[in-house]
Design a protein around this motif. Structure first.
Motif, short mmCIF file in Angstrom:
data_model
loop_
_atom_site.label_atom_id
_atom_site.label_comp_id
_atom_site.label_asym_id
_atom_site.label_seq_id
_atom_site.Cartn_x
_atom_site.Cartn_y
_atom_site.Cartn_z
N SER A 1 48.84 -14.06 64.52
CA SER A 1 47.76 -13.11 64.25
C SER A 1 48.01 -11.77 64.92
CB SER A 1 46.43 -13.68 64.73
OG SER A 1 46.45 -13.91 66.13
N VAL A 2 48.78 -11.75 66.01
CA VAL A 2 49.01 -10.50 66.74
C VAL A 2 49.92 -9.55 65.95
CG1 VAL A 2 49.89 -9.47 68.87
CG2 VAL A 2 48.56 -11.60 68.96
N PRO A 3 51.14 -9.97 65.56
CA PRO A 3 51.91 -9.07 64.69
C PRO A 3 51.25 -8.86 63.35
CG PRO A 3 52.99 -11.22 64.84
CD PRO A 3 51.89 -11.20 65.88
N ALA B 1 45.47 -1.87 66.30
CA ALA B 1 45.47 -3.32 66.18
C ALA B 1 44.81 -4.01 67.37
CB ALA B 1 46.91 -3.82 66.03
N ASN B 2 44.23 -3.21 68.30
CA ASN B 2 43.52 -3.74 69.48
C ASN B 2 44.42 -4.52 70.42
OD1 ASN B 2 40.92 -2.70 68.78
ND2 ASN B 2 40.66 -4.38 67.32
N LEU B 3 45.70 -4.21 70.46
CA LEU B 3 46.62 -4.96 71.32
C LEU B 3 46.38 -4.71 72.81
CD1 LEU B 3 49.99 -4.80 69.35
CD2 LEU B 3 48.03 -6.33 69.08
N GLU C 1 44.02 -6.98 74.68
CA GLU C 1 44.46 -8.34 74.94
C GLU C 1 45.60 -8.40 75.96
OE1 GLU C 1 45.26 -10.27 71.22
OE2 GLU C 1 43.38 -9.60 70.33
N GLY C 2 45.83 -7.28 76.63
CA GLY C 2 46.82 -7.28 77.69
C GLY C 2 48.23 -6.93 77.27
N TYR C 3 48.42 -6.50 76.02
CA TYR C 3 49.76 -6.14 75.55
C TYR C 3 50.03 -4.67 75.88
CZ TYR C 3 49.32 -10.50 72.98
OH TYR C 3 49.15 -11.82 72.66
#
Length: 214
Positions: A75-77, A125-127, A130-132
């Motif tokens: 879901s992240v990529p 993408a709101n990464l 989420e700590g990215y």
């Protein structure tokens, strides 16, 4: 190609069984491969970012599908692919509107081709939430199939489309295009020195492109 045809093509290129998700205006196929994942759009090819290639007397329209690899859940990529597709679509629509309104100066075009920078695509993408640490992006030729890049060619008059895309009078090539997500420092280097220098430095330093927390 329409969405069904593109999904069939993409599924033949990537291993495993896909899970399809709607990410904004785009449909994305996600593949989980152990601790790694791949996401690839299956309908970004309907977006015309203005690319053509000329060989001899023939002019061919070029479209693409965007893929992204990560060591995260798919879901992240997938969200990153959707954000990149949306950014490129918005830029294409803005340029088209400016041309129709005879605006000056025109917006800087963003083409779906290798070397195109996508500032803030990871934020879209709101990464970071989420700590990215990857917040920007660059498009590149994919190398997961080796030196040869797969493609589909549709001849003039035989291009298969679905709304809002329209088939013109040209033949069409559709190719995969890789989204590589970048940290602030990596993006700054690409903006100043270009993508080739960035990738050379990353290779020399052994940067793990699939590590979104690097």
């Amino acid at each position: 190609m329409n969405t069904a045809e593109t999904a069939h093509w993409v599924n033949g290129l990537l291993p495993g069984e896909p899970e399809f998700h709607q990410v904004g205006a785009f449909k994305v196929a996600g593949y989980t491969l152990g601790d790694e994942s791949v996401a690839c759009s299956v309908d970004f090819g309907r977006v015309n970012t203005g690319l053509i290639t000329e060989g001899g007397a023939e002019t061919v329209e070029v479209r693409s599908e965007i893929l992204c690899l990560a060591r995260t859940p798919a879901s992240v990529p997938g969200r990153a692919v959707g954000a990149a597709a949306t950014m490129l679509l918005d830029a294409a629509l803005a340029l088209r509107e400016a041309i129709s309104q005879a605006q000056s100066p025109l917006p800087v075009p963003m083409h779906a081709h290798p070397g195109q920078l996508l500032p803030g695509v990871g934020i879209m993408a709101n990464l970071p939430r989420e700590g990215y640490s990857v917040v920007h992006g660059i498009l590149a030729d994919p190398r997961i199939w080796g030196p040869e890049i797969p493609y589909v060619r549709e001849e003039a008059g035989q291009v298969s489309v679905e709304a809002p895309d329209e088939a013109g009078e040209l033949a069409r090539l559709t190719l995969p295009l890789q989204l590589i997500l970048l940290t602030e420092a990596e993006f700054a280097l690409a903006a100043q020195e270009g993508g080739d220098v960035l990738f050379q430095r990353m290779a020399e330093q052994g940067v793990d492109l699939l590590d979104f927390k690097r």
